[in-house]
Design a protein around this motif. Structure first.
Motif, mmCIF file in Angstrom:
data_model
loop_
_atom_site.group_PDB
_atom_site.id
_atom_site.type_symbol
_atom_site.label_atom_id
_atom_site.label_comp_id
_atom_site.label_asym_id
_atom_site.label_seq_id
_atom_site.Cartn_x
_atom_site.Cartn_y
_atom_site.Cartn_z
ATOM 1 N N GLU A 187 0.825 -1.212 0.000
ATOM 2 C CA GLU A 187 0.000 0.000 0.000
ATOM 3 C C GLU A 187 0.860 1.263 0.000
ATOM 4 O O GLU A 187 0.630 2.183 -0.799
ATOM 5 C CB GLU A 187 -0.925 0.033 1.217
ATOM 6 C CG GLU A 187 -1.810 1.283 1.246
ATOM 7 C CD GLU A 187 -2.540 1.462 2.567
ATOM 8 O OE1 GLU A 187 -3.300 2.435 2.679
ATOM 9 O OE2 GLU A 187 -2.344 0.655 3.491
ATOM 10 N N LYS A 188 1.867 1.318 0.873
ATOM 11 C CA LYS A 188 2.739 2.485 0.943
ATOM 12 C C LYS A 188 3.514 2.667 -0.360
ATOM 13 O O LYS A 188 3.672 3.779 -0.871
ATOM 14 C CB LYS A 188 3.701 2.369 2.125
ATOM 15 C CG LYS A 188 3.043 2.435 3.504
ATOM 16 C CD LYS A 188 4.098 2.357 4.597
ATOM 17 C CE LYS A 188 3.488 2.445 5.989
ATOM 18 N NZ LYS A 188 2.728 1.245 6.366
ATOM 19 N N ALA A 189 4.011 1.553 -0.898
ATOM 20 C CA ALA A 189 4.783 1.613 -2.142
ATOM 21 C C ALA A 189 3.919 2.093 -3.301
ATOM 22 O O ALA A 189 4.337 2.955 -4.094
ATOM 23 C CB ALA A 189 5.374 0.243 -2.454
ATOM 24 N N ALA A 190 2.708 1.550 -3.403
ATOM 25 C CA ALA A 190 1.837 1.895 -4.532
ATOM 26 C C ALA A 190 1.401 3.350 -4.481
ATOM 27 O O ALA A 190 1.404 4.047 -5.503
ATOM 28 C CB ALA A 190 0.620 0.974 -4.551
ATOM 29 N N LEU A 191 1.023 3.846 -3.302
ATOM 30 C CA LEU A 191 0.584 5.241 -3.198
ATOM 31 C C LEU A 191 1.738 6.196 -3.446
ATOM 32 O O LEU A 191 1.576 7.234 -4.094
ATOM 33 C CB LEU A 191 -0.032 5.503 -1.821
ATOM 34 C CG LEU A 191 -1.543 5.333 -1.735
ATOM 35 C CD1 LEU A 191 -2.016 5.442 -0.291
ATOM 36 C CD2 LEU A 191 -2.254 6.364 -2.609
ATOM 37 N N THR A 192 2.921 5.877 -2.933
ATOM 38 C CA THR A 192 4.088 6.725 -3.164
ATOM 39 C C THR A 192 4.403 6.794 -4.649
ATOM 40 O O THR A 192 4.618 7.878 -5.209
ATOM 41 C CB THR A 192 5.296 6.197 -2.371
ATOM 42 O OG1 THR A 192 4.985 6.198 -0.978
ATOM 43 C CG2 THR A 192 6.524 7.062 -2.608
ATOM 44 N N ALA A 193 4.417 5.644 -5.313
ATOM 45 C CA ALA A 193 4.689 5.608 -6.747
ATOM 46 C C ALA A 193 3.625 6.346 -7.541
ATOM 47 O O ALA A 193 3.923 7.147 -8.443
ATOM 48 C CB ALA A 193 4.787 4.155 -7.212
ATOM 49 N N GLU A 194 2.362 6.109 -7.210
ATOM 50 C CA GLU A 194 1.248 6.721 -7.936
ATOM 51 C C GLU A 194 1.309 8.247 -7.876
ATOM 52 O O GLU A 194 1.116 8.934 -8.891
ATOM 53 C CB GLU A 194 -0.065 6.239 -7.335
ATOM 54 C CG GLU A 194 -1.317 6.903 -7.899
ATOM 55 C CD GLU A 194 -2.554 6.537 -7.106
ATOM 56 O OE1 GLU A 194 -3.435 7.409 -6.964
ATOM 57 O OE2 GLU A 194 -2.644 5.394 -6.616
ATOM 58 N N LEU A 195 1.609 8.785 -6.706
ATOM 59 C CA LEU A 195 1.604 10.235 -6.549
ATOM 60 C C LEU A 195 2.844 10.881 -7.156
ATOM 61 O O LEU A 195 2.784 12.021 -7.633
ATOM 62 C CB LEU A 195 1.456 10.587 -5.072
ATOM 63 C CG LEU A 195 0.045 10.300 -4.533
ATOM 64 C CD1 LEU A 195 0.041 10.238 -3.013
ATOM 65 C CD2 LEU A 195 -0.949 11.343 -5.030
ATOM 66 N N LEU A 196 3.980 10.178 -7.168
ATOM 67 C CA LEU A 196 5.155 10.707 -7.868
ATOM 68 C C LEU A 196 4.894 10.763 -9.371
ATOM 69 O O LEU A 196 5.203 11.764 -10.036
ATOM 70 C CB LEU A 196 6.383 9.849 -7.576
ATOM 71 C CG LEU A 196 6.972 9.954 -6.168
ATOM 72 C CD1 LEU A 196 8.155 8.998 -6.019
ATOM 73 C CD2 LEU A 196 7.401 11.378 -5.842
ATOM 74 N N LEU A 199 4.125 10.873 1.133
ATOM 75 C CA LEU A 199 3.032 10.850 0.168
ATOM 76 C C LEU A 199 1.911 9.940 0.642
ATOM 77 O O LEU A 199 0.730 10.251 0.475
ATOM 78 C CB LEU A 199 3.539 10.423 -1.215
ATOM 79 C CG LEU A 199 4.328 11.499 -1.964
ATOM 80 C CD1 LEU A 199 5.801 11.459 -1.601
ATOM 81 C CD2 LEU A 199 4.166 11.347 -3.470
ATOM 82 N N TRP A 200 2.279 8.821 1.245
ATOM 83 C CA TRP A 200 1.285 7.913 1.819
ATOM 84 C C TRP A 200 0.571 8.568 2.986
ATOM 85 O O TRP A 200 -0.660 8.556 3.072
ATOM 86 C CB TRP A 200 1.971 6.613 2.250
ATOM 87 C CG TRP A 200 1.088 5.671 2.998
ATOM 88 C CD1 TRP A 200 0.128 4.840 2.487
ATOM 89 C CD2 TRP A 200 1.080 5.441 4.415
ATOM 90 N NE1 TRP A 200 -0.473 4.111 3.499
ATOM 91 C CE2 TRP A 200 0.093 4.466 4.686
ATOM 92 C CE3 TRP A 200 1.822 5.967 5.479
ATOM 93 C CZ2 TRP A 200 -0.178 4.007 5.976
ATOM 94 C CZ3 TRP A 200 1.553 5.513 6.755
ATOM 95 C CH2 TRP A 200 0.563 4.549 6.999
ATOM 96 N N LEU A 201 1.316 9.170 3.894
ATOM 97 C CA LEU A 201 0.725 9.832 5.052
ATOM 98 C C LEU A 201 -0.241 10.935 4.628
ATOM 99 O O LEU A 201 -1.357 11.045 5.151
ATOM 100 C CB LEU A 201 1.821 10.449 5.922
ATOM 101 C CG LEU A 201 2.481 9.591 6.990
ATOM 102 C CD1 LEU A 201 3.648 10.354 7.602
ATOM 103 C CD2 LEU A 201 1.483 9.193 8.072
#
Length: 352
Positions: free
Chosen positions: A26-35, A89-91
């Motif tokens: 979840e953290k990896a996907a959201l960080t990647a998505e927002l970058l 980004l996740w936070l």
């Protein structure tokens, strides 16, 4: 012709990099998505260019890979979290969702975060709220970094202190993303690294003299970035910087007075549900009329048209989704180096 990459492929690649570096899915996907979202919108200093730095901080233990934020305070419409330097980004995406949830119950909802890691591009978060018919205010500062002097001074004290606002209109939302300084640390660093100067005196050297050399902020003693408004009207950016530092650090209870040394962020998020005020339909009618009135305003000489904040970013995003994402030179090389270290296969350019 510049190489382009499919957005989904870049997101999957970045997700895999962050997973290999220790983040859960979840953290990896959201960080990647927002970058990638930042690159889609054209904010190239705050997109995948940040990924190598994040990965290095994960490897050094300076970005916390596991767990949840700690609840510092929680009262009806508001909450404060200690982010424990978890991925910013996740936070922040979690905080936006929580502020919207509370706004749906109380009309307004706010979350402050202290000790978050870096949160990237503020504009990338705005549609998480506007897609749900809410207006969003978002601000960030980093109490461990100083690159902007107060107006009239010459010693760096603030970060550029971005502030963003997402406004639903019934059509494309208004997406405002500005900073309290004339330019950002990201662009200053890019220009310095490339040995380039712009025809603007946006910086002060260590003696307080205006200059077009962005490298002054990296010297010893350092220069600074001018506040928004520059030499003539920098008191406006100075006032905005003070407001943002107060919203992000004073409200969260942690900031410069604590002398932190870890790259991170203090964050303020506030959502408004128009349904609790004059109603969503009336809100969108007013906001939509204003946006259309701006776009139809006769352009001054030398300007093609008047744009509303977010117009260009959303147009770039639509084009990039259709034709591929064109990354700024050097980004894919830096990502490939991290991929080699982590054993991840980089994406192929479209047609490559």
């Amino acid at each position: 012709m510049a190489e382009r990459y499919e957005a989904t492929g870049l997101t999957a690649f970045a997700t895999r990099l962050f997973e290999k570096a220790g983040l859960d899915s979840e953290k990896a996907a959201l960080t990647a998505e927002l970058l990638v979202e930042a690159d889609l919108m054209g904010h190239t200093t705050h997109g995948l260019q940040l990924a190598p730095g994040y990965l290095k901080k994960l490897a050094a233990g300076e970005m916390t890979a596991e767990g949840e934020p700690e609840i510092v305070a929680d009262m009806a419409a508001v909450a404060t979290w200690d982010g424990r330097y978890l991925p910013g980004l996740w936070l922040t995406s979690r905080a936006v969702d929580e502020a919207v949830r509370r706004a749906k119950s109380f009309g307004v909802g706010a979350v402050t975060i202290r000790r978050s890691h870096h949160i990237g591009c503020l504009a990338a978060f705005l549609t998480r709220a506007t897609d749900q018919g809410c207006m969003l205010m978002l601000a960030s500062s980093d109490p461990s970094v100083a690159s902007v002097a107060p107006f009239g001074g010459r010693q760096p004290l603030f970060t550029p202190n971005p502030v963003a606002c997402g406004i639903p209109t019934g059509g494309d939302p208004i997406l405002i993303d500005i900073s309290a300084s004339v330019t950002t640390n990201g662009l200053s660093g890019r220009l310095a690294g490339e040995g380039r100067r712009l025809p603007f005196q946006w910086w002060l050297d260590a003696d307080g003299n205006p200059t077009d050399d962005s490298a002054v902020i990296e010297r010893d003693p350092p220069g600074s970035i001018l506040p928004m408004g520059g030499l003539d009207h920098g008191h406006k950016g100075y006032g905005l910087a003070l407001m943002i530092e107060t919203l992000t650090q004073a409200l969260s209870g942690f900031g410069r007075a604590d002398a932190p040394t870890t790259w991170g962020a203090s964050v303020f998020v506030q959502a408004f549900d128009p349904a609790a005020f004059g109603g969503l339909e009336a809100f969108e009618r007013q906001a939509g009329w204003l946006a259309d009135a701006c776009r139809s305003n006769p352009p001054r000489p030398g300007m093609e048209k008047v744009r509303v904040p977010g117009d260009a970013a959303l147009a770039r995003k639509r084009r990039a989704l259709a034709e591929g994402v064109e990354l700024y030179p050097g980004i894919i090389g830096a990502l490939a180096a991290e991929a080699g270290r982590l054993g991840v296969t980089p994406p192929q350019a479209i047609g490559g």
